[in-house]
Motif scaffolding. Structure first.
Motif, PDB file in Angstrom:
ATOM      1  N   THR A  71     -18.582  -0.766  -8.274  1.00 54.43           N
ATOM      2  CA  THR A  71     -17.762  -0.361  -9.590  1.00 54.43           C
ATOM      3  C   THR A  71     -18.556   0.545 -10.345  1.00 54.43           C
ATOM      4  O   THR A  71     -17.905   1.517 -10.812  1.00 54.43           O
ATOM      5  CB  THR A  71     -17.411  -1.782 -10.203  1.00 54.43           C
ATOM      6  OG1 THR A  71     -16.661  -2.499  -9.591  1.00 54.43           O
ATOM      7  CG2 THR A  71     -16.983  -1.227 -11.497  1.00 54.43           C
ATOM      8  N   SER A  81     -18.141   3.955  -8.705  1.00 53.61           N
ATOM      9  CA  SER A  81     -17.062   4.667  -8.882  1.00 53.61           C
ATOM     10  C   SER A  81     -16.657   5.187 -10.376  1.00 53.61           C
ATOM     11  O   SER A  81     -16.217   6.226 -10.185  1.00 53.61           O
ATOM     12  CB  SER A  81     -15.763   3.555  -8.555  1.00 53.61           C
ATOM     13  OG  SER A  81     -14.482   3.896  -8.864  1.00 53.61           O
ATOM     14  N   SER A 130     -18.739   8.296 -10.746  1.00 53.34           N
ATOM     15  CA  SER A 130     -18.208   9.456  -9.963  1.00 53.34           C
ATOM     16  C   SER A 130     -16.912  10.028 -10.793  1.00 53.34           C
ATOM     17  O   SER A 130     -16.857  11.259 -11.059  1.00 53.34           O
ATOM     18  CB  SER A 130     -17.820   8.865  -8.850  1.00 53.34           C
ATOM     19  OG  SER A 130     -17.133  10.133  -7.901  1.00 53.34           O
ATOM     20  N   THR A 166     -20.721   5.341  -0.163  1.00 52.11           N
ATOM     21  CA  THR A 166     -19.724   4.369  -0.669  1.00 52.11           C
ATOM     22  C   THR A 166     -20.048   3.040  -0.269  1.00 52.11           C
ATOM     23  O   THR A 166     -20.599   2.802   0.688  1.00 52.11           O
ATOM     24  CB  THR A 166     -18.152   4.642  -0.590  1.00 52.11           C
ATOM     25  OG1 THR A 166     -18.074   4.659   0.962  1.00 52.11           O
ATOM     26  CG2 THR A 166     -17.645   6.006  -1.198  1.00 52.11           C
TER      27      THR A 166
END
Length: 445
Positions: free
Chosen positions: A190, A193, A196, A230
């Motif tokens: 999380t 993410s 990013s 990832t």
């Protein structure tokens, strides 16, 4: 040009002759030194003849700012330059230019230092969260703010204080690795993410008018998160058994929080965040239809999500809608009728039920997964479940071509779902699969 040893008294007595714009007093002690008087001012000057025969004159400074002895010292210095074949005016121009360049450099350094302190990674995180909030993604904004605060700003304050444009993949790796080493892979995914997304938004801001101009000033040209691998999230597969679901239903009371949990369950497992935004105006008692709005995905505006409720769920919602009409906020589920119920409140209530009933832990997402799993087991098609639960609806076909409302299918599914919940609550085995309604032809009248 009068010539005499310059003294304070002679400077004071120097006046302009009638009809003249300036007057001079030449010093006898220092070659080239003189005082020039003009209307309203008196200055020390230096005058000399260069080796090539040219006569030059340059100002040393105001007599009020320069001591006489200092002026003589400056005149002798300038005369030494002349004796060496140099033009003191050129030296002065170069010196002033150097001073101006130094001033510009110092100002640039101050500006750069101020920008380093202003456009930091922490500031980028805050600006991105504000951007999410303005797009009516309050839940996403709250989640991002929490992730940034705990795992970036507080965990790595030294990195958070760096200019966002100077953040490297090594910095991001430090942030993410710390979360992984704490055994929180899902949280690490999380955090990665959100970081990013923030950097991508800042990178695209100069070229995307839909992004806030405030992001442009961060001068981000690359996304340092991209090289970071990832992190596969932990896929939850928890579903409640019929016995667990019966215990859960029986534990729900009639207070506003429990009513929200009931409506979410009896309407097929709706997302709590969407349900808590519903108002009295979103319920149509004539058709027993509840309207929610789904902002998920990359939509520019929330998608209308209509739920033709079954009779039991409609009986729950109707009095809530009627009561909400007389409250300031008009919300079906609110705190004291004035503000929305916090999205975390129903989840906390589920935790209480789990604790009080000594159940295996589960959360609202598990309840939603249970509902869809049971609907599938009842024979409800994938398309109908997608429409009923408002997920996976964003492709070209759904957005532009498939205009079928699925109202009949959704109503039949919710009625069948209420029957199944009633069976579960009473401990009755399921009667069998639901017969699917055939979709009407697009050419039907």
């Amino acid at each position: 040009m009068a010539k005499a040893k310059i003294t304070a008294g002679r400077i004071r007595d120097l006046t302009l002759p009638p009809g003249k714009s300036q007057a001079f007093l030449r010093d006898t002690d220092a070659p080239g030194l003189a005082v020039r008087a003009t209307a309203g001012s008196k200055s020390f000057i230096f005058q000399a003849q260069l080796l090539d025969g040219r006569t030059i004159r340059t100002t040393i400074g105001d007599v009020r700012a320069w001591d006489i002895d200092k002026a003589r010292e400056e005149a002798r210095r300038l005369q030494l330059q002349v004796d060496r074949g140099a033009d003191p005016r050129e030296e002065k121009a170069a010196r002033l230019a150097a001073q101006e360049a130094e001033k510009v450099r110092a100002e640039a350094e101050r500006t750069a230092a101020a920008e380093r302190q202003k456009y930091t990674l922490r500031a980028l995180c805050d600006t991105y969260v504000d951007h999410l909030a303005t797009r009516d993604r309050r839940r996403g904004a709250a989640s991002a703010r929490s992730a940034f605060k705990r795992h970036v700003i507080e965990a790595k304050p030294d990195i958070a204080a760096l200019p966002a444009s100077e953040i490297t993949p090594h910095h991001v790796a430090q942030i993410v690795r710390r979360v992984i080493e704490a055994g929180k892979d899902a949280t690490a995914a999380t955090v990665r993410s959100y970081l990013s997304a923030a950097f991508n938004a800042a990178r695209r801001a100069p070229f995307d008018a839909k992004l806030p101009a405030a992001l442009i000033a961060f001068n981000v040209t690359t996304n340092p998160v991209e090289p970071i691998a990832t992190i596969p999230g932990n896929v939850r597969n928890r579903t409640l058994s019929a016995e667990e679901l019966r215990t859960y239903i029986k534990a729900l009371g009639d207070d506003p929080v429990d009513m929200a949990l009931k409506v979410a369950l009896f309407s097929g497992g709706q997302r709590m965040a969407q349900l808590l935004r519903a108002t009295a105006a979103d319920y149509d008692p004539a058709t027993r239809t509840l309207r929610l709005f789904d902002p998920k995905g990359r939509r520019t505006s929330a998608r209308e999500h209509l739920l033709p409720l079954g009779p039991k769920c409609a009986a729950l919602v109707a009095p809530l809608a009627e009561k909400a009409k007389s409250t300031p906020a008009g919300l079906l589920f609110s705190s004291f009728g004035t503000r929305p119920m916090a999205e975390t409140t129903p989840g906390k209530r589920v935790v209480e039920i789990v604790r009080d009933e000594k159940m295996v832990p589960f959360n609202l997402l598990d309840v939603r997964r249970t509902a869809e799993t049971m609907l599938a087991g009842m024979g409800i098609s994938r398309d109908t479940r997608a429409q009923l639960l408002s997920h996976g609806i964003g492709g070209v076909q759904d957005q532009h071509y498939d205009r079928h409302g699925y109202a009949d299918e959704k109503r039949a599914a919710l009625i069948a779902w209420e029957r199944r919940l009633d069976e579960i609550e009473k401990g009755i085995k399921p009667a069998g699969n639901v017969r699917q309604l055939r979709r009407r032809s697009k050419t039907a009248a």
